[in-house]
Enzyme design. Sequence first.
Site, PDB file in Angstrom:
ATOM      1  N   HIS A 132       0.844  -1.206   0.000  1.00 54.09           N
ATOM      2  CA  HIS A 132       0.000   0.000   0.000  1.00 54.09           C
ATOM      3  C   HIS A 132       0.879   1.257   0.000  1.00 54.09           C
ATOM      4  CE1 HIS A 132      -3.291   2.744   0.930  1.00 54.09           C
ATOM      5  NE2 HIS A 132      -2.416   3.331   1.734  1.00 54.09           N
ATOM      6  N   HIS A 137       1.412   4.735  -2.805  1.00 52.68           N
ATOM      7  CA  HIS A 137       1.633   6.164  -2.540  1.00 52.68           C
ATOM      8  C   HIS A 137       2.844   6.764  -3.263  1.00 52.68           C
ATOM      9  CE1 HIS A 137      -1.133   7.314   0.773  1.00 52.68           C
ATOM     10  NE2 HIS A 137      -1.048   6.052   1.166  1.00 52.68           N
ATOM     11  N   GLU A 179      -5.671   9.364  -0.576  1.00 53.73           N
ATOM     12  CA  GLU A 179      -6.069   7.959  -0.452  1.00 53.73           C
ATOM     13  C   GLU A 179      -7.030   7.502  -1.554  1.00 53.73           C
ATOM     14  OE1 GLU A 179      -4.820   5.694   1.524  1.00 53.73           O
ATOM     15  OE2 GLU A 179      -3.684   6.930   2.910  1.00 53.73           O
ATOM     16  N   SER A 198      -3.852   0.580  -4.977  1.00 60.49           N
ATOM     17  CA  SER A 198      -3.396  -0.685  -4.383  1.00 60.49           C
ATOM     18  C   SER A 198      -4.507  -1.715  -4.202  1.00 60.49           C
ATOM     19  CB  SER A 198      -2.677  -0.425  -3.052  1.00 60.49           C
ATOM     20  OG  SER A 198      -3.571   0.118  -2.095  1.00 60.49           O
TER      21      SER A 198
HETATM   22 FE   LIG Z   1      -2.499   5.278   2.470  1.00 59.08          FE
END
Ligand SMILES: [Fe+2]
Length: 256
Positions: A132, A137, A179, A198
């Site tokens: 993740h 990111h 996010e 993700s």
């Molecule tokens: Fe995150």
Amino acid sequence: MGIATSTLSLAQSKLHVAAPYLIEQTWADYTPEQHAIWAELVSRRMPQLSQHACREYLDGFHQIGLREDKLPNLTEVSALLQPRTGWQSTPVSGFLPADAFFEMLAARMFPTTTWLRSRDSMEYTPEPDIFHDVFGHVPMHAHPVFANFLESYGKICAGLMARPDALERMGRLFWFTVEFGLIRQDGEIKVYGSGLISSHGECTRVLAGGCEVKDFDLDAVLNQEFQTSEMQPVLYAVESFDQIYEATKEAEKRLG
Ligand SMILES: [Fe+2]
């Protein structure tokens, strides 16, 4: 060991509240099975992302040297990322308290977990793991405007620590951009938020029209509550990354 140790102590010397959470990533300790899990996770996501991720994400993936067949070595990732935008992918022991998290963002150090999910939770983990954090990111941090936005976000939130109401609203801005953010490019909706990058299931649902997509609007985002453990009923699409940078500055004026 020597290089990693000096990187760790250098990072610790720049941080106060976050310093106790910094660790070393012992890359040599990852097992062949863990590299195989990483490879499977990446190969599962890439066919969809090559079509539906924003171009900045896809460029960033290559710019920071991510590989499909091996887990990322964070020292190597940072060595490619830092000359571009000043950001580093900095190993941490796990979930950080808010003040430590914001301090690291303000210092252009992205708190990065080093553990990897197991085969029985390929789709979802309640806490972030290295897949993740890095796959989801870090490629965006190679983009100069996104890089500036994220540092600015950290600085503003660090200044709001005594204001839980304002921080809650800033948390929504993070959620609906970093996010779960969407962007319009080439007449299509593209994904850039790490939770979509993700997660194959959630991204597929969003792309199939399973969630309402609204034009990004700062007031709407600051007032939009969300559940972390459920699929998102509404998401927001920006026109450019300048828009989230400007929105963050505007949020500071309104909440500060
Ligand atoms: Fe995150």
